[in-house]
Enzyme design. Structure first.
Site, PDB file in Angstrom:
ATOM      1  N   GLY A  19       0.828  -1.200   0.000  1.00 10.09           N
ATOM      2  CA  GLY A  19       0.000   0.000   0.000  1.00 10.09           C
ATOM      3  C   GLY A  19       0.862   1.251   0.000  1.00 10.09           C
ATOM      4  O   GLY A  19       0.568   2.233   0.681  1.00 10.09           O
TER       5      GLY A  19
ATOM      6  N   ARG B 293       0.174   5.729  -1.700  1.00  9.55           N
ATOM      7  CA  ARG B 293      -0.473   6.947  -1.195  1.00  9.55           C
ATOM      8  C   ARG B 293      -0.381   7.027   0.323  1.00  9.55           C
ATOM      9  O   ARG B 293      -0.017   6.076   0.997  1.00  9.55           O
ATOM     10  CB  ARG B 293      -1.954   6.957  -1.594  1.00  9.55           C
ATOM     11  CG  ARG B 293      -2.198   7.061  -3.080  1.00  9.55           C
ATOM     12  CD  ARG B 293      -3.686   7.040  -3.399  1.00  9.55           C
ATOM     13  NE  ARG B 293      -4.296   5.746  -3.080  1.00  9.55           N
ATOM     14  CZ  ARG B 293      -5.606   5.521  -3.046  1.00  9.55           C
ATOM     15  NH1 ARG B 293      -6.441   6.498  -3.294  1.00  9.55           N
ATOM     16  NH2 ARG B 293      -6.075   4.323  -2.777  1.00  9.55           N
TER      17      ARG B 293
ATOM     18  N   VAL C 119      -2.682  -7.738  -1.764  1.00  7.85           N
ATOM     19  CA  VAL C 119      -2.068  -8.459  -0.637  1.00  7.85           C
ATOM     20  C   VAL C 119      -2.964  -9.580  -0.110  1.00  7.85           C
ATOM     21  O   VAL C 119      -2.472 -10.545   0.495  1.00  7.85           O
ATOM     22  CB  VAL C 119      -1.693  -7.509   0.534  1.00  7.85           C
ATOM     23  CG1 VAL C 119      -0.634  -6.508   0.109  1.00  7.85           C
ATOM     24  CG2 VAL C 119      -2.922  -6.802   1.115  1.00  7.85           C
TER      25      VAL C 119
ATOM     26  N   ASN D  65       1.599  -2.206   5.285  1.00  6.00           N
ATOM     27  CA  ASN D  65       0.810  -0.985   5.428  1.00  6.00           C
ATOM     28  C   ASN D  65      -0.554  -1.062   4.738  1.00  6.00           C
ATOM     29  O   ASN D  65      -1.460  -0.315   5.086  1.00  6.00           O
ATOM     30  CB  ASN D  65       1.618   0.196   4.853  1.00  6.00           C
ATOM     31  CG  ASN D  65       0.808   1.459   4.753  1.00  6.00           C
ATOM     32  OD1 ASN D  65       0.496   2.102   5.748  1.00  6.00           O
ATOM     33  ND2 ASN D  65       0.435   1.831   3.532  1.00  6.00           N
TER      34      ASN D  65
ATOM     35  N   TYR E 209     -12.786  -3.395  11.046  1.00  8.72           N
ATOM     36  CA  TYR E 209     -11.427  -2.828  11.024  1.00  8.72           C
ATOM     37  C   TYR E 209     -10.730  -3.037  12.368  1.00  8.72           C
ATOM     38  O   TYR E 209      -9.544  -3.394  12.420  1.00  8.72           O
ATOM     39  CB  TYR E 209     -11.525  -1.340  10.690  1.00  8.72           C
ATOM     40  CG  TYR E 209     -10.214  -0.654  10.367  1.00  8.72           C
ATOM     41  CD1 TYR E 209      -9.503  -0.981   9.212  1.00  8.72           C
ATOM     42  CD2 TYR E 209      -9.708   0.352  11.193  1.00  8.72           C
ATOM     43  CE1 TYR E 209      -8.321  -0.336   8.890  1.00  8.72           C
ATOM     44  CE2 TYR E 209      -8.517   1.004  10.881  1.00  8.72           C
ATOM     45  CZ  TYR E 209      -7.831   0.665   9.728  1.00  8.72           C
ATOM     46  OH  TYR E 209      -6.652   1.308   9.426  1.00  8.72           O
TER      47      TYR E 209
ATOM     48  N   ALA F 143     -11.343  -5.426  14.486  1.00 10.58           N
ATOM     49  CA  ALA F 143     -11.033  -6.865  14.575  1.00 10.58           C
ATOM     50  C   ALA F 143      -9.779  -7.191  13.773  1.00 10.58           C
ATOM     51  O   ALA F 143      -8.905  -7.932  14.237  1.00 10.58           O
ATOM     52  CB  ALA F 143     -12.222  -7.683  14.067  1.00 10.58           C
ATOM     53  N   ALA F 144      -9.690  -6.650  12.548  1.00 14.52           N
ATOM     54  CA  ALA F 144      -8.539  -6.931  11.681  1.00 14.52           C
ATOM     55  C   ALA F 144      -7.247  -6.433  12.304  1.00 14.52           C
ATOM     56  O   ALA F 144      -6.249  -7.158  12.378  1.00 14.52           O
ATOM     57  CB  ALA F 144      -8.759  -6.282  10.310  1.00 14.52           C
ATOM     58  N   LYS F 145      -7.258  -5.190  12.758  1.00 18.52           N
ATOM     59  CA  LYS F 145      -6.035  -4.599  13.311  1.00 18.52           C
ATOM     60  C   LYS F 145      -5.688  -5.194  14.669  1.00 18.52           C
ATOM     61  O   LYS F 145      -4.509  -5.368  15.004  1.00 18.52           O
ATOM     62  CB  LYS F 145      -6.175  -3.076  13.395  1.00 18.52           C
ATOM     63  CG  LYS F 145      -6.315  -2.393  12.031  1.00 18.52           C
ATOM     64  CD  LYS F 145      -5.138  -2.699  11.103  1.00 18.52           C
ATOM     65  CE  LYS F 145      -5.161  -1.863   9.839  1.00 18.52           C
ATOM     66  NZ  LYS F 145      -4.036  -2.169   8.939  1.00 18.52           N
TER      67      LYS F 145
END
Length: 243
Positions: A8, A11, A61, A89, A154, A156-158
């Site tokens: 990522g 940007r 990814v 990232n 989000y 949960a993912a992080k």
């Protein structure tokens, strides 16, 4: 030649990391992007202005076969090179209240952050272990540390990547490989462009949103030899914003 791969990287925080590493290290910079080729090319130009070699690698990814295909092809072309630094990232948000959250909005956010961490890290870790040195920095979030309403997917993912960071750090630490996480709060970027900064900064002791370069400078320190005794940590960079 040694390289730093930033997923990522086209940007926002990813671009800032590419530029700061180009300014402060002699790594070749591998800029991963998924959809915005123009932005990736702009980042490549920025890196090259600092005198560093830069290459663009297009892959999603969350797609393991795509990750392996692109990275294997790159390694085949650059037999003597190795990726010494990985910055995971890449991430997406699909916010909404959990009770109305579509399965696709759950799975795509989880797959990009968590499966993305697995897919890319597993490729680079093999060579790091053989070379007995490496740096992995995972971009997480204040949402993964404290949870944010409207971002259950989000968060949960992080949060999961934070757990993975601590576990992997213990597995590979003896080989001089460090695995750390950086947890930004509100940072000026495309991802936060639609947020009401005036309203939200009232909750931030620093009274402002952060800048992408400030996060990138922290990443730059963590990948340096000066940070070799920092391992398995989650470093918050949020202007004092805590639950």
């Amino acid at each position: 030649m040694k390289y730093a791969l930033i997923t990522g990287g086209s940007r926002g925080i990813g671009r800032a990391v590419c530029e700061v590493l180009a300014k402060n290290t002699d790594y070749g910079i591998l800029i991963n992007y998924n959809s915005n080729k123009k932005a990736a090319e702009e980042t490549k130009e920025i890196v090259e202005k600092h005198g560093n070699k830069a290459e663009i690698l297009a892959f999603d990814v969350s797609d393991k076969s795509q990750v392996e295909e692109v990275l294997n092809a790159w390694q085949e072309k650059n037999k003597e090179a190795w990726i010494e630094v990985l910055v995971n990232n890449a991430g997406i948000t699909k916010d909404g209240l959990f009770m109305w959250m579509k399965e696709e909005d759950w799975s795509s956010v989880i797959n990009t952050s968590l499966s993305g961490f697995y897919n890319v890290s597993q490729f680079v870790i093999q060579k790091m272990l053989r070379k007995r040195f490496g740096r992995i920095v995972n971009m997480v979030s204040v949402s993964g540390v404290k949870g944010t309403p409207g971002q259950t997917n989000y968060s949960a993912a992080k949060g999961a990547v934070i757990g993975a960071t601590k576990a992997l750090a213990q597995e590979v630490g003896k080989r001089n490989i460090t695995v750390n996480a950086v947890a930004p709060g509100f940072i000026k970027s495309d991802m936060t462009a639609e947020l009401n900064e005036k309203e939200l900064k009232r909750n931030i002791p620093a009274n402002r949103f952060g800048e992408a370069w400030e996060v990138a400078e922290l990443v730059n320190f963590l990948v340096s030899k000066n940070a070799s005794y920092i391992n398995g940590e989650v470093i918050n960079i949020n202007g004092g914003l805590y639950s």
